[in-house]
Design a protein around this motif. Structure first.
Motif, short mmCIF file in Angstrom:
data_model
loop_
_atom_site.label_atom_id
_atom_site.label_comp_id
_atom_site.label_asym_id
_atom_site.label_seq_id
_atom_site.Cartn_x
_atom_site.Cartn_y
_atom_site.Cartn_z
N PRO A 152 1.99 -0.21 4.76
CA PRO A 152 0.83 0.15 5.47
C PRO A 152 0.15 0.64 4.32
N GLY A 153 -1.25 0.05 4.33
CA GLY A 153 -2.13 -0.08 3.24
C GLY A 153 -1.98 -0.74 1.85
N SER A 154 -1.35 -1.85 2.28
CA SER A 154 -0.88 -2.83 1.04
C SER A 154 -2.06 -3.98 0.91
N GLY A 155 -2.80 -3.82 2.02
CA GLY A 155 -3.85 -4.94 1.99
C GLY A 155 -3.52 -6.16 2.52
N LYS A 156 -2.38 -6.49 3.09
CA LYS A 156 -1.80 -7.71 3.53
C LYS A 156 -2.93 -8.47 4.81
N THR A 259 -1.34 4.34 -3.95
CA THR A 259 -2.43 3.53 -3.91
C THR A 259 -2.45 3.19 -2.35
N MET A 260 -1.19 2.95 -1.47
CA MET A 260 -1.21 2.87 -0.10
C MET A 260 -1.78 3.87 0.60
N LYS A 261 -1.35 5.18 0.27
CA LYS A 261 -1.95 6.45 0.66
C LYS A 261 -3.04 6.67 0.54
N SER A 262 -3.68 6.32 -0.84
CA SER A 262 -5.10 6.44 -0.87
C SER A 262 -6.02 5.81 -0.26
N ARG A 267 -9.56 5.20 4.53
CA ARG A 267 -9.82 4.41 6.05
C ARG A 267 -9.82 5.38 7.12
N GLY A 268 -9.16 6.44 7.10
CA GLY A 268 -8.87 7.53 8.08
C GLY A 268 -10.39 8.25 8.29
N LYS A 269 -11.15 8.26 7.10
CA LYS A 269 -12.55 8.90 7.40
C LYS A 269 -13.50 8.37 8.36
N GLU A 278 -2.22 12.21 6.10
CA GLU A 278 -1.11 12.31 5.36
C GLU A 278 0.07 12.53 5.60
N GLU A 279 0.55 13.28 6.61
CA GLU A 279 1.52 13.57 6.80
C GLU A 279 2.35 12.39 7.73
N THR A 280 1.49 11.50 8.59
CA THR A 280 2.08 10.56 9.12
C THR A 280 2.09 9.29 8.11
N ILE A 281 1.13 9.27 7.16
CA ILE A 281 1.28 8.30 6.12
C ILE A 281 2.58 8.19 5.31
N GLU A 282 3.02 9.30 5.04
CA GLU A 282 4.22 9.50 4.20
C GLU A 282 5.33 9.06 5.12
#
Length: 330
Positions: A152-156, A259-262, A267-269, A278-282
């Protein structure tokens, strides 16, 4: 059998497998008549031999079946062609076989044939079903499929859009296909909605059917397909390759977790997505690594995996994608 014991399912499956192998070089397909009578038989067959393509259910009211059997009993000499025994046989059929029909109905494999009328009229329905099945098998044999993996967040998703724009591939996402089917209001969509509302997993057979149908629908435009975020786990990939077509290659968009987390937090903003915290992303990242790593290892051993460094501007990442795609005949 002389003892009156049931023949073990292992022996039945072995006999079926041996008979199929013996005829495999000359047969165009296999009809397994009156099988499975109960759910375990069907589940075991698909797991140990091969998933079935379609389930034909010859649907006749009980009174019609009773009448046919009584008519046959006038000269068949069969001791079970009498009204009392026929009633018991029909009850047994409904009790044991209905769960089988329900199981394959959930996989969208059941085709009901109204078997009340003339034999030739009934067969016209059978022809229609089998023509559809064999047509699908032929049309996808030349399809070229790229599995697109990445956390998630890799940009695929962004890279898939660029591939579609430049190379004209068809971009498919199993999640999008499921949501579209639910939105369509179809009978299958209604079943999917019920499954998803309960929080149950959608059966893989339904996912595969949706992907296959979408591929066939788009085949007149392109024979090249991107499967975005698929397979998430190894069975999904193996089943796809066994039942639809072997994949041509696997693109892995490889980015560090930070990088993916950032990216996801950024995007979440504005996305409004409840999972961009942050918690769900982890948790999502951990799930991705645990489930998808065996998929990556599997295709790496087959020499089908290409890693794309996805830590940088999207245009720079796409240059790596272009280099790979340009090196292959599509």
């Amino acid at each position: 059998m002389e003892k009156g014991d049931l023949v073990s399912l292992e022996i039945v499956i072995t006999l079926l497998r041996e008979a199929m192998l013996e005829k495999a070089s000359t047969a165009k397909g296999f009809l397994i008549d009156g099988y499975p009578r109960e759910l375990e038989q069907g589940v075991r067959f698909e797991k140990e031999i091969k998933p079935c393509e379609v389930v034909l259910v010859f649907d006749v009211p009980d009174d019609v079946m009773t009448k046919r059997l009584l008519e046959r009993g006038k000269n068949s000499g069969r001791v079970d062609d009498n009204e009392e025994t026929i009633k018991k046989r029909l009850e047994t059929f409904h009790n044991i076989t209905q769960p089988v029909i329900d199981h394959f109905q959930d996989q969208n494999k059941v085709r009901k044939i109204s078997a009340i009328g003339d034999v030739d009229e009934v067969f016209k329905q059978v022809e229609k079903v089998l023509d559809e099945v064999t047509k699908e098998d032929v049309t996808l044999k030349d399809a070229q499929v790229v599995f697109v993996l990445g956390g998630p967040g890799s940009g695929k998703g962004t890279q898939c859009s660029k591939i579609v724009e430049k190379y004209g591939f068809c971009h498919l996402s199993s999640g999008d296909l499921l949501r579209a089917e639910v939105a369509s209001g179809s009978e299958r969509g209604q079943r999917l909605n019920e499954i998803m509302e309960k929080g149950d997993l959608v059966p893989l057979d339904i996912v595969l059917d949706l992907i296959k149908e979408s591929m066939i629908k788009n085949l007149s435009e392109t024979k090249c397909f991107l499967l975005d975020g698929y397979p998430r786990e190894l069975e999904q990939g193996q089943r796809f390759e066994n039942e639809i077509v072997p994949c041509t290659s696997v693109l892995l968009f490889d980015a560090p977790d930070e990088t993916m987390k950032s990216r996801l937090l950024e995007r979440g903003k504005t996305s409004g997505r409840v999972d961009d915290n942050e918690e769900t992303i982890e948790k999502r990242l951990q799930t991705f690594h645990n489930i998808t790593q065996p998929v990556i290892d599997y295709y790496d051993k087959q020499n089908k995996l290409t890693k794309i460094s996805a830590d940088g501007p999207s245009d720079e990442i796409f240059k790596q994608v272009e280099k790979y795609l340009d090196s292959r005949p599509w």
